[in-house]
Design a protein around this motif. Structure first.
Motif, PDB file in Angstrom:
ATOM      1  N   LEU A   1      48.609  35.590  65.581  1.00 45.55           N
ATOM      2  CA  LEU A   1      48.492  37.032  65.339  1.00 45.55           C
ATOM      3  C   LEU A   1      47.042  37.490  65.452  1.00 45.55           C
ATOM      4  N   ASP A   2      46.112  36.701  64.947  1.00 47.51           N
ATOM      5  CA  ASP A   2      44.691  37.052  65.035  1.00 47.51           C
ATOM      6  C   ASP A   2      44.196  37.068  66.475  1.00 47.51           C
ATOM      7  N   LEU A   3      44.831  36.239  67.332  1.00 47.97           N
ATOM      8  CA  LEU A   3      44.470  36.253  68.752  1.00 47.97           C
ATOM      9  C   LEU A   3      44.986  37.501  69.459  1.00 47.97           C
ATOM     10  N   GLY A   4      45.903  38.224  68.800  1.00 45.12           N
ATOM     11  CA  GLY A   4      46.446  39.443  69.389  1.00 45.12           C
ATOM     12  C   GLY A   4      47.892  39.349  69.806  1.00 45.12           C
ATOM     13  N   HIS A   5      48.536  38.191  69.604  1.00 52.93           N
ATOM     14  CA  HIS A   5      49.947  38.045  69.973  1.00 52.93           C
ATOM     15  C   HIS A   5      50.836  38.805  68.991  1.00 52.93           C
ATOM     16  N   ARG A   6      51.849  39.464  69.518  1.00 50.43           N
ATOM     17  CA  ARG A   6      52.845  40.119  68.682  1.00 50.43           C
ATOM     18  C   ARG A   6      54.250  39.620  69.005  1.00 50.43           C
ATOM     19  N   SER A   7      54.483  39.277  70.254  1.00 51.91           N
ATOM     20  CA  SER A   7      55.775  38.718  70.640  1.00 51.91           C
ATOM     21  C   SER A   7      55.651  37.190  70.615  1.00 51.91           C
ATOM     22  N   ILE A   8      56.045  36.599  69.486  1.00 49.08           N
ATOM     23  CA  ILE A   8      55.869  35.159  69.271  1.00 49.08           C
ATOM     24  C   ILE A   8      57.247  34.534  69.084  1.00 49.08           C
ATOM     25  N   ALA A   9      57.592  33.595  69.957  1.00 44.53           N
ATOM     26  CA  ALA A   9      58.869  32.884  69.851  1.00 44.53           C
ATOM     27  C   ALA A   9      58.694  31.631  68.986  1.00 44.53           C
ATOM     28  N   HIS A  10      59.812  31.108  68.535  1.00 49.66           N
ATOM     29  CA  HIS A  10      59.785  29.894  67.720  1.00 49.66           C
ATOM     30  C   HIS A  10      60.823  28.908  68.228  1.00 49.66           C
TER      31      HIS A  10
ATOM     32  N   THR B   1      60.290  42.709  65.033  1.00 50.34           N
ATOM     33  CA  THR B   1      61.619  42.215  64.680  1.00 50.34           C
ATOM     34  C   THR B   1      61.846  40.842  65.298  1.00 50.34           C
ATOM     35  N   PRO B   2      62.055  39.789  64.485  1.00 45.28           N
ATOM     36  CA  PRO B   2      62.302  38.449  65.055  1.00 45.28           C
ATOM     37  C   PRO B   2      63.623  38.427  65.808  1.00 45.28           C
ATOM     38  N   VAL B   3      63.636  37.700  66.911  1.00 42.03           N
ATOM     39  CA  VAL B   3      64.870  37.518  67.671  1.00 42.03           C
ATOM     40  C   VAL B   3      65.389  36.110  67.407  1.00 42.03           C
TER      41      VAL B   3
ATOM     42  N   GLY C   1      61.642  25.073  77.124  1.00 42.99           N
ATOM     43  CA  GLY C   1      60.512  25.586  77.900  1.00 42.99           C
ATOM     44  C   GLY C   1      60.884  25.886  79.335  1.00 42.99           C
ATOM     45  N   ARG C   2      61.788  25.087  79.901  1.00 41.82           N
ATOM     46  CA  ARG C   2      62.154  25.241  81.305  1.00 41.82           C
ATOM     47  C   ARG C   2      63.171  26.340  81.537  1.00 41.82           C
ATOM     48  N   SER C   3      64.105  26.532  80.562  1.00 43.44           N
ATOM     49  CA  SER C   3      65.221  27.420  80.887  1.00 43.44           C
ATOM     50  C   SER C   3      65.551  28.471  79.832  1.00 43.44           C
ATOM     51  N   HIS C   4      65.004  28.386  78.622  1.00 45.89           N
ATOM     52  CA  HIS C   4      65.377  29.352  77.593  1.00 45.89           C
ATOM     53  C   HIS C   4      64.741  30.715  77.878  1.00 45.89           C
ATOM     54  N   ASP C   5      65.480  31.763  77.582  1.00 48.07           N
ATOM     55  CA  ASP C   5      64.959  33.122  77.768  1.00 48.07           C
ATOM     56  C   ASP C   5      64.159  33.519  76.523  1.00 48.07           C
ATOM     57  N   PHE C   6      62.840  33.446  76.633  1.00 46.98           N
ATOM     58  CA  PHE C   6      61.966  33.836  75.527  1.00 46.98           C
ATOM     59  C   PHE C   6      61.577  35.310  75.596  1.00 46.98           C
ATOM     60  N   GLY C   7      62.238  36.063  76.479  1.00 50.03           N
ATOM     61  CA  GLY C   7      61.946  37.495  76.594  1.00 50.03           C
ATOM     62  C   GLY C   7      60.507  37.727  77.023  1.00 50.03           C
ATOM     63  N   ASP C   8      59.827  38.631  76.311  1.00 55.86           N
ATOM     64  CA  ASP C   8      58.444  38.949  76.668  1.00 55.86           C
ATOM     65  C   ASP C   8      57.444  38.194  75.793  1.00 55.86           C
ATOM     66  N   ALA C   9      57.853  37.058  75.244  1.00 58.11           N
ATOM     67  CA  ALA C   9      56.970  36.291  74.346  1.00 58.11           C
ATOM     68  C   ALA C   9      55.706  35.850  75.068  1.00 58.11           C
TER      69      ALA C   9
END
Length: 340
Positions: A183-192, A219-221, A237-245
């Motif tokens: 978050l401090d780096l500026g990320h807002r769309s963060i996947a887990h 809002t977490p997805v 990493g290869r195939s999951h849809d992480f959206g705009d993360a």
């Protein structure tokens, strides 16, 4: 008297020490066990004789004198994972320093039906002085609560329990460090990428990820759930849809490693396109490409602290205590500001 000191390959025994000190062997035993009502002069003669003979009391003799076995049973669930395996090594080292040995008992999904309760029962019946249970899964702790051991019990996991000693690395603090860094780096769309949610540690990390995003107004997805392996991280990493993360917080370093590989295979660069944070600080994490930003868990400190609580419980009868070890954020080259 010197012939008592030089005896070829034969080890000196408690009677040799007694003869050299001019006392009874029972007095030597009382000195070894630090019992009272021994004169200072007699105690010093015994200590001098021990030094001259290079006498080392055997574990059998010590067990007879103290009515303790000198052994601590360790039941470990899913020992092949890095955290439990590292904790066992730390426990072995700390036990050796404290004058104990550990007797391990591994259980898991492929153990032919043996579980936590069976492991506790076998070690308890075997006469260990205390039990350490590495119980990362929810089901493990529930099974342990159903089995009452006759000796002090310490659990290594993050869930508190009033009836048992507990030692753990602060999982929520570690996950918060990872999220705050992104978050401090500026990320807002963060996947887990979560670990198996029957694990307390995986639950804590996933919960903090959700809470941190919500606090940041995001809002977490839905999050994919892996099995701690690099292979599961790679598939996500290869195939999951992480959206705009623009960043991924993986629940352990192995899944982070697989995710980096999978992202590369789909044409994404780390950290230029996507930042990745892991958890554990594997010995090889600094050699990932790129070197991995992660949360370090000090398993040596964990094992040392656990052993200190167990020895105190054995020797002093201390009441159940709960201790937490702070994790540490290790920043390397897998994280950067999000792409513009």
């Amino acid at each position: 008297m010197d012939e008592l000191i030089v005896r070829g390959s034969q080890r000196p025994n408690i009677y040799d020490v007694a003869t050299l000190a001019g006392v009874s062997h029972s007095t030597v035993s009382r000195v070894l066990n630090d019992q009272p009502h021994i004169s200072d002069s007699a105690r010093q003669r015994v200590l001098d004789a021990i030094e001259r003979t290079n006498f080392m009391p055997s574990s059998i003799a010590r067990a007879l004198a103290t009515r303790r076995a000198g052994r601590i049973g360790v039941v470990v669930d899913t020992s092949l994972q890095y955290g439990p395996e590292s904790t066992i090594r730390a426990l072995e080292s700390a036990a050796r320093v404290a004058g104990y040995v550990i007797t391990p008992f591994s259980v898991g999904d492929d153990d032919g039906g043996l579980g936590i309760t069976e492991g506790v029962g076998e070690l308890d019946a075997d006469g260990v002085d205390a039990l350490c249970v590495i119980a990362p899964r929810v089901s493990s702790l529930e099974a342990l609560r159903q089995r009452q051991a006759g000796v002090p019990v310490l659990v290594i996991q993050s869930e508190p329990d009033a009836d048992m000693h507990r030692v753990a690395v602060d999982q929520r603090a570690g996950a918060m460090m990872a999220m705050k860094h992104l978050l401090d780096l500026g990320h807002r769309s963060i996947a887990h990428i979560a670990g198996p949610l029957d694990w307390y540690d995986a639950r804590a990390r996933e919960s903090v990820w959700r809470d941190a995003l919500t606090a940041a107004g995001v809002t977490p997805v839905g999050t994919p759930v892996g099995d701690w392996s690099s292979a599961s991280g790679y598939e996500f990493g290869r195939s999951h849809d992480f959206g705009d993360a623009t960043a991924i917080f993986a629940a352990n370093d192995q899944m982070a490693l697989g995710a980096i590989h999978g992202l590369r295979d789909r044409g994404l660069r780390v950290p230029v396109d996507v930042s990745v944070v892991g958890f554990d600080d594997l010995p090889d994490s600094r050699h990932f490409l790129p070197p991995l930003t992660t949360i370090r868990q000090d398993f040596t400190a964990l094992g040392t602290l656990a052993m200190a609580l167990l020895v105190a419980a054995i020797e002093d009868g201390t009441t159940p205590d709960r201790k937490t070890i702070a994790p540490q954020l290790i920043v390397r080259e897998s994280t950067a500001a999000p792409p513009k």
